[in-house]
Design an enzyme around this catalytic site. Structure first.
Site, PDB file in Angstrom:
ATOM      1  N   HIS A  41       0.850  -1.193   0.000  1.00 48.14           N
ATOM      2  CA  HIS A  41       0.000   0.000   0.000  1.00 48.14           C
ATOM      3  C   HIS A  41       0.883   1.239   0.000  1.00 48.14           C
ATOM      4  O   HIS A  41       2.083   1.140   0.255  1.00 48.14           O
ATOM      5  CB  HIS A  41      -0.879  -0.014   1.260  1.00 48.14           C
ATOM      6  N   HIS A 128       6.042   6.080  -1.494  1.00 50.66           N
ATOM      7  CA  HIS A 128       6.670   4.824  -1.911  1.00 50.66           C
ATOM      8  C   HIS A 128       5.763   3.651  -1.577  1.00 50.66           C
ATOM      9  O   HIS A 128       4.854   3.777  -0.745  1.00 50.66           O
ATOM     10  CB  HIS A 128       8.010   4.648  -1.182  1.00 50.66           C
TER      11      HIS A 128
HETATM   12  P1  2AM Z   1       5.764   2.078   4.932  1.00 49.55           P
HETATM   13  O1  2AM Z   1       4.671   2.823   4.245  1.00 49.55           O
HETATM   14  O2  2AM Z   1       7.107   2.629   4.628  1.00 49.55           O
HETATM   15  O3  2AM Z   1       5.698   0.613   4.669  1.00 49.55           O
HETATM   16  C1  2AM Z   1       1.641   0.340   8.448  1.00 49.55           C
HETATM   17  O4  2AM Z   1       2.464  -0.037   9.495  1.00 49.55           O
HETATM   18  C2  2AM Z   1       2.336   1.291   7.530  1.00 49.55           C
HETATM   19  O5  2AM Z   1       2.592   2.532   8.174  1.00 49.55           O
HETATM   20  C3  2AM Z   1       3.656   0.739   7.055  1.00 49.55           C
HETATM   21  O6  2AM Z   1       3.541   0.419   5.705  1.00 49.55           O
HETATM   22  C4  2AM Z   1       4.690   1.791   7.387  1.00 49.55           C
HETATM   23  O7  2AM Z   1       5.610   2.232   6.494  1.00 49.55           O
HETATM   24  C5  2AM Z   1       3.901   2.962   7.851  1.00 49.55           C
HETATM   25  N1  2AM Z   1       4.568   3.596   8.993  1.00 49.55           N
HETATM   26  C6  2AM Z   1       4.972   4.879   9.054  1.00 49.55           C
HETATM   27  N2  2AM Z   1       5.489   5.168  10.239  1.00 49.55           N
HETATM   28  C7  2AM Z   1       5.469   4.037  10.958  1.00 49.55           C
HETATM   29  C8  2AM Z   1       5.914   3.688  12.282  1.00 49.55           C
HETATM   30  N3  2AM Z   1       6.462   4.567  13.110  1.00 49.55           N
HETATM   31  N4  2AM Z   1       5.738   2.423  12.669  1.00 49.55           N
HETATM   32  C9  2AM Z   1       5.180   1.521  11.839  1.00 49.55           C
HETATM   33  N5  2AM Z   1       4.751   1.780  10.602  1.00 49.55           N
HETATM   34  C10 2AM Z   1       4.886   3.032  10.172  1.00 49.55           C
END
Ligand code: 2AM
Length: 187
Positions: A41, A128
């Protein structure tokens, strides 16, 4: 408490292309937690742990934002690693298309959720699709070479027509994401 985030879904045609590039990169070896293509996603805002009671107001704020948002087009393009190719912790696919609309939507989500107590993101938005998370340093060189060879990666363009509020359940085999609410664009 619910671990929640706001994101864009990618269509099946794109998921298939992501599965193909993953297949090629997997051959390079290395220790990577690959995200299942149907779970990939585009995160707009990570909310962290929220109470069950706060879900309806979040949904309402996203609905209001979507009522004044027009659909736009994105296209997966290129790939790379965060924080850098050398350090490589997150392997990602980049995006092209209407980046202005995407930034506007990100800003809109930030502004819509701020009154509900979610602080504005202070880091720059780097749109991304996370393809994998590097878990160990073995075969890293090979993985870097594989990723460099995929710089020209592109997948089919798709229309963004809604934002999705997701619940994330952390499991040893990888997080499970469940849509809690979909807010369709109304312009
Ligand atoms: P991503 O988009 O780079 O994959 C769900 O956990 C989504 O939220 C993940 O896809 C993740 O990054 C994003 N995300 C952003 N900040 C985060 C954090 N502090 N901890 C976990 N996930 C985070």
């Amino acid at each position: 408490m619910i671990r929640a985030f706001v994101a864009l879904e990618v269509p099946e045609t794109v998921q298939e292309a992501l599965g193909q590039i993953q297949g090629r990169l997997k051959k390079m070896g290395g220790s990577v937690g690959w995200v299942r293509p149907d779970r990939v996603h585009l995160t707009l805002k990570f909310l962290g742990s929220v109470s069950e009671e706060s879900i309806p107001p979040i949904a309402e704020a996203l609905k209001e934002l979507s009522s004044r948002t027009a659909p736009f087009e994105l296209r997966p393009k290129g790939c790379g690693a965060f924080p850098s190719m050398k350090q490589m912790r997150v392997i990602w696919i980049g995006l092209a298309g209407d980046m202005k609309a995407l930034s506007g939507l990100k800003k809109g989500v930030e502004e819509a959720l701020r009154p509900l107590g979610f602080p504005l993101e202070d880091r720059p938005f780097k749109p991304h699709l996370t393809l994998g998370r590097v878990k160990g340093r073995q075969r890293l060189r090979s993985l870097q070479e594989g990723l460099l060879a995929e710089q020209a990666f592109e997948a089919e363009a798709f229309d963004v027509r809604e934002v999705v509020l997701y619940k994330s359940d952390l499991r040893p085999e990888g997080a499970i994401y469940t849509p809690l609410f979909r807010a369709s664009f109304n312009l």
